[in-house]
Structures are given as structure tokens and as C-alpha cells.
Enzyme design. Structure first.
Site, short mmCIF file in Angstrom:
data_model
loop_
_atom_site.label_atom_id
_atom_site.label_comp_id
_atom_site.label_asym_id
_atom_site.label_seq_id
_atom_site.Cartn_x
_atom_site.Cartn_y
_atom_site.Cartn_z
N LYS A 105 0.83 -1.21 0.00
CA LYS A 105 0.00 0.00 0.00
C LYS A 105 0.86 1.26 0.00
O LYS A 105 2.01 1.24 0.45
CB LYS A 105 -0.94 0.02 1.21
CG LYS A 105 -0.23 0.05 2.56
CD LYS A 105 -1.20 -0.01 3.72
CE LYS A 105 -0.49 0.15 5.06
NZ LYS A 105 0.16 1.46 5.23
N LYS A 142 1.04 -0.54 9.87
CA LYS A 142 2.18 0.06 9.18
C LYS A 142 1.92 1.55 8.91
O LYS A 142 0.79 2.02 8.95
CB LYS A 142 2.42 -0.66 7.85
CG LYS A 142 2.73 -2.15 8.01
CD LYS A 142 4.05 -2.39 8.70
CE LYS A 142 4.36 -3.87 8.85
NZ LYS A 142 3.62 -4.50 9.97
N ASP A 143 3.01 2.25 8.63
CA ASP A 143 2.93 3.69 8.37
C ASP A 143 1.97 4.01 7.25
O ASP A 143 1.83 3.25 6.29
CB ASP A 143 4.31 4.24 7.96
CG ASP A 143 5.37 3.93 8.98
OD1 ASP A 143 5.79 4.86 9.67
OD2 ASP A 143 5.78 2.76 9.08
N LYS A 144 1.33 5.17 7.37
CA LYS A 144 0.49 5.65 6.27
C LYS A 144 1.36 6.30 5.19
O LYS A 144 1.30 5.90 4.03
CB LYS A 144 -0.55 6.65 6.78
CG LYS A 144 -1.38 7.24 5.64
CD LYS A 144 -2.41 8.24 6.13
CE LYS A 144 -3.18 8.80 4.93
NZ LYS A 144 -4.21 9.78 5.34
#
Length: 721
Positions: A232, A261-263
Site C-alpha cells: 500500500k 504500518k505507516d500511512k
């Protein structure tokens, strides 16, 4: 179709976006006349800085720091999950597995037919064959029914297998159960129900001609759970899960993953879903932008939070000064040797200095629910435009229903809280807070725990340096270390279950059992003695510090007393963390004080424009899409440092970078540094060297955000948790 496309476009444009972003001042660019000196500085917001949340020390303060720009683009920050077997997960297989019916030996099929002759005679087989050869007719009921009430499950399974093997794709068989007593209404039965003898279930196997394209929907994959990798870009893990769940008619809790997880990054992680075909998952994924699915597999159990060893990071730091390369090498060697302080990063505390998330946590822990609600809804200058108007309206009018109606969608915590106030009354703050999902709500108290941890870690390093002292805590040899996020998850799940349902029989009376359960967690660690330290068996990276709670062991030295001192500053204590409402109770957890990165590598990379892609993503590698070619040393305008390293779960990569930079890594600081670097470079080159803003915004690739998204505590993550 046109309406849907338009609506989707509005959603895309209404994403959190700061119009005062200096890289986004499209309308004002013509006024600058190409002169970077005329550019106005970005509007200053009261964003949170590291020293405001206890982040003040370094493992080697004497090592030279340097300037590098973090997350200038999403493609500068890559996270790949490391599974429990130590494999770095990479999206490299787009194959969509199909359900396969394993062939059965024809001789065995003949044996089954003879065995089942009493149930399925020649005439029935003739009817089944005729049904298979017939054309589908929606106006008639095309079926063959076989009474299997006297047949056991093993034989029924053989009948299904025979139909599947002989007429795959043409016929579908299903077992139907029906109680004979239900065939007649109660009043028509001659014998009263209470006097009637028990009746056996009547079972029928129904074989039908399926509608074209429907086929056999039974699960024909090698495991109950399908696992797959999700790659993503600029989207939250939870948003991917909730959208996927909605498209598959599931609850969000039925879409499982190992960590958030990080955006603002390109990340790859494992997901699992029970009994949904890979094809249906791929179809559902089409509704999610900038997300790719692949590497399908099957297993007998679901994935759970914490089912990973850690995360592999690939990070590009832009605008590195060429003359500082020698100093950078020294800093990297120091990091490799000493590690970094395992602080909780700024993501844990929200984006506003005026209303940090830990203040809401303190209010909840002190049972001041009115203050907690007001802090969540309080106006702040870091808000995006639409949120600022909603907060202001509620703050002035206290009309929750009117304020809630202004939201588009309901993913925001503020929307859920306003709905609760509108439903239960403007002063029923406790009930309104329960409208927020528990995992989101508890991130406020967790932020307070994180603040205490950061302050204790800083004071411990400042007063005692990088040496072991008697009373430091380490995990006992027999106890497997558990990351604090998993400890908290386990404790809260247990608390939620007892809070939301009936207690198991005997729990209320059996106080000794409860006390014993509490003490188990305390026994996971032990203090170091002088002899332990002298033996050389332990090092500073073995030491853990507690997150405050009512069921925790504190260090048996000066550090232990600091916890109660710091909590007393806001009127709390360990005993008060055993909240009357179990929802907010904090048992505590343990977290490593020092982290040493694994397999740390680095290289320098030249580039010419801020839009150059410096690191290939999983998707680009799989599709063979080349990244920007590296210019020669003479032609290159800029220099970047590319880092690769692995961290355990719940460790913050930004805290590793802070140890290198020796400066604040907050968003505001990074924005200021990047602006200065670009302006300085443009002064040396041509005044018309400006950024292609239209293209960058269209692609979703922005500079480090001037203002992060509105406060959504469920979105905070330790990078690659």
C-alpha cells in the site's frame, strides 16, 4: 458511472490537505516571479516537538549530527514485514489461486458407487446424468433429492465427492437437515409435544443444476484461512482492512493482520481472512486506490497481532551535504555499536502541542469524562479546514447533532463522539465515549504510559549513562520476551471480555486466583544484582523499563521511585491505574530501553530533482518498472543517504534517525529544513527552478506534511509495528 466517478473524485480532493503548504501554493507562485527569496515561510503551527514528550537524550551525544530530509516523498520510506520465521515479505507474485478439485482414482469411485447402491440405485444415477446434460431452465425446479437419513457422515461425503468428480461444474450437491416434527404444525400432531417421543433428523442430499457462472461454492482450498500480502501507498492499514471487510460482507475484526504500518510510506504486510476465495479478495481490492494484493497462500489458523519478528526498512534521506559524508560514516558506525534509545515517537502523541493525546489519557484515567470529551473536540490550529469549522461550531454552540451532520463518513473519532453525545445527551460524557471503539479509545491512556516511559528513559540515560546498575530489570531466563504492544493487547482483551460479559463461574469469589493471575506478569522480569553485572552476561540492550500500571514490577533502584513521582504530578498513582471501569484499567507492560538495529547498511545516492524516485518499491520491482537513473557526480545537484535496517516490532524508525541527526525529527522541523535546503540550492542555480506542484499533488506525492491528519489516535503507529 459518471456520478460514481465524480463522487470518488470529490472524496479524493477532500482528503486531509493543508492549503497553506508552502509546496502547494499554486495560486501564489506567479507572484513570486520565479524568485525563491520572495517565497513566504510556511505558516507556523503549534505542532508537537520531541522535547515536549520526554525525548531529549542520545546514546552518543558526541557523535556528529547531520541534516537529512525524511519522507520528502512516499517513495522515500519503505517498510516490509518480517514474518515469524525471519523472512522479509515482498510482493512478487500476482497469481490468483483457483479452487482445485483433487482427482480421485476411477477405481475408488467405482468402489464408492457399489458401496452406496442401497442409497443411490441405477435409476437415481440415470436421473443425475440427465440433470447434468440438461440446459439450465430458471422456470423449472431442476433437482434430484436423495434421502440419506440412514447414512453416516462419511458416506454422505462420498456422495458429494462422486457428484463433484463425475459432474464438476455441471451440478452442485448440498445436504439439507429437517426434523420430521417440523413437517406438521404443533396443533396438527396427534400426540402432545411434551409427550411425543424424540424424532430423528431427516437428511436429504439435494443435487441441482446451478445458474451459469455460480458453480460449487464450497471451500476447496488447502487451508481454512487465506493469507496474502498487501502493498500500500499513503493509506492506513486499518482503512484497507475496513474497506476490504465491507466489500466482502465481513466485520472489520474478521480481516486480520500482524501489525499496523505507516500511512505516509510504501509498505508490505501480511493479511488473513477466513474462507474468502483469492478471486473475491482481488475483486474487492479494486475499490481501494494505491493498494496491490498478491502472494496468496493458505493456512489452518488466522494471523494475530504480533505474529511477526519485526520490519525491514529502506529509507532515503534527501539533501545530504556532500562535505559531511565522513561525519555521517562516523555517526552510522556509532549507531551500529551503541544502538538508540527506544523512545515512543511523536506519532504516539498526536499532532497538536495544545492538545496532545496523553492529556486526554490523563482525563480518562482520572475519570474526568467531561474534560476528556472537551479535549478531543477542542479547536486547535493544526486542524484541517473542515475539521476546524466543526470543532468551532461545537465549542461555541454545544449542538452535537448539528456538528456531527457536517462530517462526510464516520471514520473520525470526533464524529463517533459527537454521535454519542447526540444520542445519550450533551452531558452524558461517559456513555458518549463508549461510542468510540475500545482499541481507538485506549490509545489515549497508552499515550500517557508512553510519555512516562520516554521521561524515565531520558532521566535514566542522563543520570547513569550507558552502564548497567543494580536493580535494572531484565526478562527472566525462562520467560520469552513479549513486546509491550502484545502484552497490552493480551491484557486488554482479557479486561474487555470480563467487562463486556459475564464473569466465569467462581471468579468473583475466588480472590486468590485473581491475585495469582496478577503476580504472573510481575514475575516475567527480575532485577539485576551486582553479581549479574560483574558476570558480563548482560548488556544495556537487555534492560527493560516498565510502562506504568497496577500489575507491573518497577526497577529496584532509584528509577522505580521516579514512576510514582511523575504520576503524582497529575494526581495519579499505580493504584489509581486499576480503574473502576475496566475499559480504562492499565495493567502495565515492559519495553526495551535500548534497541540495536539489525543488518544496518547504507549508501549514498545522487539525484537531480525532488521528484526523482530513489528506492524501487515491491510493485516496481515485480513489474520491472525502472526508477530514476542516477546522474554522474559532475551532473548531480543533490545527494541522498539510503539506509537499510531491521527493527523489532513497536520500535520507531524515526527514533533511529533522530540518533543520527542529533536534532528534532518532527514534521514542522523537517518541513523547515527541506524548504531551506531547496531555497539554498535554487539560489545557487536558477531562480526559475521550481517544483512541479500540479503533478505532485495529482500523484499524491507531497512533501513532509505541514499539518498531519486530524487527531485519529487509531492511526498512530510505531513505524512498521
Amino acid at each position: 458511472m459518471g456520478k460514481e466517478r465524480g463522487r470518488g473524485r470529490r472524496n479524493h480532493q477532500s482528503r486531509p490537505y493543508n492549503k497553506s503548504n508552502w509546496r502547494g501554493q499554486k495560486k501564489e507562485r506567479s507572484q513570486h516571479n520565479g524568485n525563491p527569496r520572495n517565497r513566504s515561510a510556511p505558516q507556523q503551527k503549534s505542532t508537537l516537538r520531541e522535547n515536549q514528550v520526554g525525548i531529549t537524550e542520545f546514546t552518543n551525544a558526541d557523535a556528529p549530527g547531520f541534516t537529512g530530509i525524511l519522507k520528502s516523498r512516499f517513495s522515500d520510506f519503505h517498510v516490509n514485514e518480517i514474518d515469524t520465521e525471519g523472512r522479509v515479505l515482498e510482493l512478487n507474485d500476482y497469481t490468483v489461486p483457483k479452487a482445485v478439485v483433487e482427482p480421485v482414482d476411477p477405481q475408488k469411485l467405482d468402489e464408492w458407487r457399489k458401496e452406496l447402491e442401497e442409497v443411490i440405485g441405477p435409476d437415481v444415477w440415470t436421473d443425475i446424468a440427465s440433470l447434468a446434460n440438461a440446459k439450465f431452465d430458471p422456470k423449472t425446479e431442476q433437482k434430484v433429492e436423495i434421502d440419506v437419513s440412514s447414512v453416516d457422515k462419511e458416506k454422505r461425503t462420498k456422495i458429494h465427492q462422486l457428484v463433484k468428480q463425475l459432474y464438476s461444474g455441471k451440478l452442485v450437491s448440498t445436504t439439507l437437515g429437517q426434523t420430521q416434527a417440523k413437517e406438521k404444525p404443533q396443533e396438527e400432531q396427534k400426540v402432545p409435544a411434551e409427550e411425543a417421543a424424540p424424532v430423528e433428523d431427516k437428511k436429504t442430499i439435494r443435487i441441482i443444476k446451478p445458474k451459469h457462472g455460480r458453480g460449487d461454492n464450497r471451500w476447496n482450498f488447502p487451508g481454512e484461512f487465506v493469507t496474502f500480502l498487501v502493498h500500500k501507498t499513503n493509506i492506513d492499514t486499518s482503512e484497507v482492512a475496513s474497506t476490504l471487510a465491507s466489500r466482502l460482507n465481513l466485520r472489520p475484526s474478521q480481516v486480520n493482520y500482524c501489525g499496523t504500518k505507516d500511512k505516509r510510506a510504501k509498505t508490505t504486510q501480511n493479511f488473513s481472512i477466513k474462507r474468502r476465495s483469492p478471486e473475491s479478495i482481488i475483486n474487492a481490492a479494486r475499490a481501494i486506490r494505491n493498494v496491490f494484493f498478491g502472494n496468496f497462500n493458505f493456512r489452518s489458523t488466522t494471523l494475530k497481532l504480533g505474529d511477526l519478528q519485526g520490519n525491514r526498512f529502506r529509507i532515503a534521506l534527501r539533501h545530504i551535504a556532500k562535505e559531511r559524508q565522513a561525519d555521517i560514516e562516523v555517526s552510522l558506525e556509532s549507531l551500529k555499536e551503541r544502538g538508540f534509545i527506544n523512545y515512543y515517537g511523536l506519532q504516539r502523541f498526536g499532532n497538536s502541542a495544545s492538545v496532545p493525546t496523553y492529556e486526554v489519557g490523563v482525563a480518562l484515567l482520572k475519570r474526568d469524562y467531561k474534560l476528556a470529551c472537551e479535549l478531543i473536540l477542542k479547536p486547535r490550529d493544526t486542524d484541517i479546514e473542515f475539521m476546524r469549522a466543526i470543532r468551532k461550531e461545537w465549542w461555541e454552540k454545544r449542538d452535537s447533532a448539528a456538528a456531527a451532520a457536517k462530517f462526510f463518513g464516520d471514520k473520525f473519532i470526533e464524529k463517533k463522539l459527537l454521535d454519542g453525545l447526540a444520542r445519550f445527551g450533551e452531558t452524558d460524557y461517559s456513555s458518549a465515549l463508549r461510542q468510540i471503539p475500545r482499541n481507538m479509545l485506549m490509545l489515549y491512556p497508552h499515550a500517557y504510559q508512553s510519555l512516562i516511559f520516554n521521561r524515565i528513559a531520558s532521566r535514566r540515560i542522563k543520570e547513569f549513562g550507558l552502564k548497567l546498575i543494580p536493580g535494572d530489570l531484565v526478562y527472566v531466563e525462562q520467560s520469552e520476551p513479549m513486546e509491550e504492544e502484545n502484552q497490552i493487547e493480551a491484557a486488554e482483551t482479557e479486561a474487555a471480555e470480563t467487562d463486556e460479559g459475564d464473569l466465569p463461574e467462581g471468579v468473583e469469589e475466588d480472590v486468590d486466583v485473581a491475585l495469582e493471575e496478577e503476580s504472573v506478569f510481575k514475575r516475567k522480569v527480575r532485577p539485576l544484582s551486582e553479581e549479574d553485572i560483574a558476570s558480563g552476561k548482560y548488556k544495556l540492550s537487555d534492560v527493560v523499563l516498565p510502562l506504568p500500571g497496577h500489575d507491573i514490577t518497577y526497577p529496584a533502584n532509584e528509577c522505580g521511585a521516579w514512576y510514582e513521582e511523575m504520576m503524582a504530578e497529575v494526581g495519579l498513582s499505580s493504584e489509581l491505574l486499576k480503574h473502576k471501569e475496566k475499559t480504562y484499567a492499565l495493567g502495565g507492560a515492559y519495553r526495551k530501553m535500548i534497541i540495536q538495529p539489525n543488518d544496518l547498511k547504507w549508501s549514498f545516492r545522487r539525484y537531480n530533482t525532488p521528484e526523482d524516485t530513489l528506492i524501487a518499491s515491491d510493485f516496481e520491482l515485480m513489474k520491472g518498472i525502472p526508477i530514476t537513473a542516477e546522474p554522474s557526480e559532475d551532473d548531480a545537484k543533490y545527494l541522498a543517504l539510503v539506509l537499510e535496517f531491521s527493527l523489532p516490532t513497536a520500535a520507531y524508525a524515526t527514533m533511529l534517525l533522530r540518533e543520527l541527526f542529533k536534532q528534532d525529527t518532527s514534521t514542522a522541523t523537517q518541513m523547515q529544513l527541506e524548504q531551506e535546503a531547496l531555497t539554498k540550492k535554487e539560489d545557487k542555480d536558477t531562480p526559475t527552478d521550481s517544483l512541479p506542484i500540479e503533478e505532485e499533488i495529482a500523484e499524491g506525492e507531497t512533501a513532509a506534511e505541514t499539518v498531519p491528519e486530524t487527531v485519529e489516535p487509531d492511526k498512530e503507529v510505531a513505524e512498521g509495528q
